[in-house]
Design a protein around this motif. Sequence first.
Motif, PDB file in Angstrom:
ATOM      1  N   UNK A  44      95.303  31.780  49.703  1.00 46.92           N
ATOM      2  CA  UNK A  44      93.989  31.400  49.191  1.00 46.92           C
ATOM      3  C   UNK A  44      93.207  32.553  48.613  1.00 46.92           C
ATOM      4  N   UNK A  45      92.969  33.600  49.407  1.00 46.93           N
ATOM      5  CA  UNK A  45      92.205  34.739  48.917  1.00 46.93           C
ATOM      6  C   UNK A  45      92.792  36.037  49.470  1.00 46.93           C
ATOM      7  N   UNK A  46      92.446  37.144  48.813  1.00 43.31           N
ATOM      8  CA  UNK A  46      92.944  38.456  49.249  1.00 43.31           C
ATOM      9  C   UNK A  46      91.957  39.087  50.225  1.00 43.31           C
ATOM     10  N   UNK A  47      92.452  39.560  51.372  1.00 46.65           N
ATOM     11  CA  UNK A  47      91.574  40.290  52.294  1.00 46.65           C
ATOM     12  C   UNK A  47      91.790  41.793  52.104  1.00 46.65           C
ATOM     13  N   UNK A  48      91.164  42.600  52.938  1.00 47.09           N
ATOM     14  CA  UNK A  48      91.231  44.059  52.780  1.00 47.09           C
ATOM     15  C   UNK A  48      92.659  44.579  52.918  1.00 47.09           C
ATOM     16  N   UNK A  49      93.427  44.001  53.854  1.00 39.59           N
ATOM     17  CA  UNK A  49      94.810  44.455  54.048  1.00 39.59           C
ATOM     18  C   UNK A  49      95.661  44.143  52.820  1.00 39.59           C
ATOM     19  N   UNK A  50      95.463  42.954  52.247  1.00 40.05           N
ATOM     20  CA  UNK A  50      96.179  42.607  51.023  1.00 40.05           C
ATOM     21  C   UNK A  50      95.865  43.606  49.911  1.00 40.05           C
ATOM     22  N   UNK A  51      94.604  43.895  49.712  1.00 40.23           N
ATOM     23  CA  UNK A  51      94.194  44.772  48.618  1.00 40.23           C
ATOM     24  C   UNK A  51      94.734  46.189  48.800  1.00 40.23           C
ATOM     25  N   UNK A  52      94.741  46.665  50.038  1.00 39.99           N
ATOM     26  CA  UNK A  52      95.270  48.013  50.281  1.00 39.99           C
ATOM     27  C   UNK A  52      96.735  48.099  49.884  1.00 39.99           C
TER      28      UNK A  52
END
Length: 220
Positions: A58-66
């Motif tokens: 659904x959406x990107x969290x901080x861990x995904x973005x890192x």
Amino acid sequence: MPPRRTPRIQVTGRARAGKTTLCRALSLLAAEETRPIDRPGRPNPTLDADLLLYVLPGRADAADRRLLATLPPDRTLVVLNKADAIGVRWSDAATAAEALASDLDLPVFPVVATLAAHTRSGTLTDADLNTLRRHRDDPDPPLTLSHDLFAAPDLAPDPEARRALLDRWDLHGVSCALTALRHAPELPVRLLLQILHCASGIDPLHRELHRRYEAAAIGR
């Protein structure tokens, strides 16, 4: 001509992002599904394949973005799975995917993997069609605003049939099928199934994955 080789594909993301379902939807029988990322006390998987599919629930969290910031753009495709849960229209998911692609500088594809997997592996049964046609003229929304509303026992005397329909096609598929049948009540099963397949959003992802797979197979 350079020798062709078999590219490696890894499918990764957080737990319960829908990695296994996406593999079924794309028929990626030889893809490597990694362990989930960002597990406490465990290192993230090594992502070194020729092609990487990063699945977001659904959406990107901080861990995904890192982690996404470290991946090579020429080998990475981001899948915004469960796109039907973003906003109230497909355009909301498409807008979210465009914004995320701009932020990440990576291609992002909105997809409903559960629906795509169903349309690839099954077909609409007579029971499915009968249930859809019984409820074709029911108000929508609120009929398809939630699973509970669609399967409510007091809606009609067929709650088991409605639950079975949800199990097979989920709420997004049911909503799309009802909309199509309202516009064309005698729509053939084959065309209705094609509409559901298109509504999953899987085709643009499949085409880009195939293009990159062919390029990786030829080699550089």
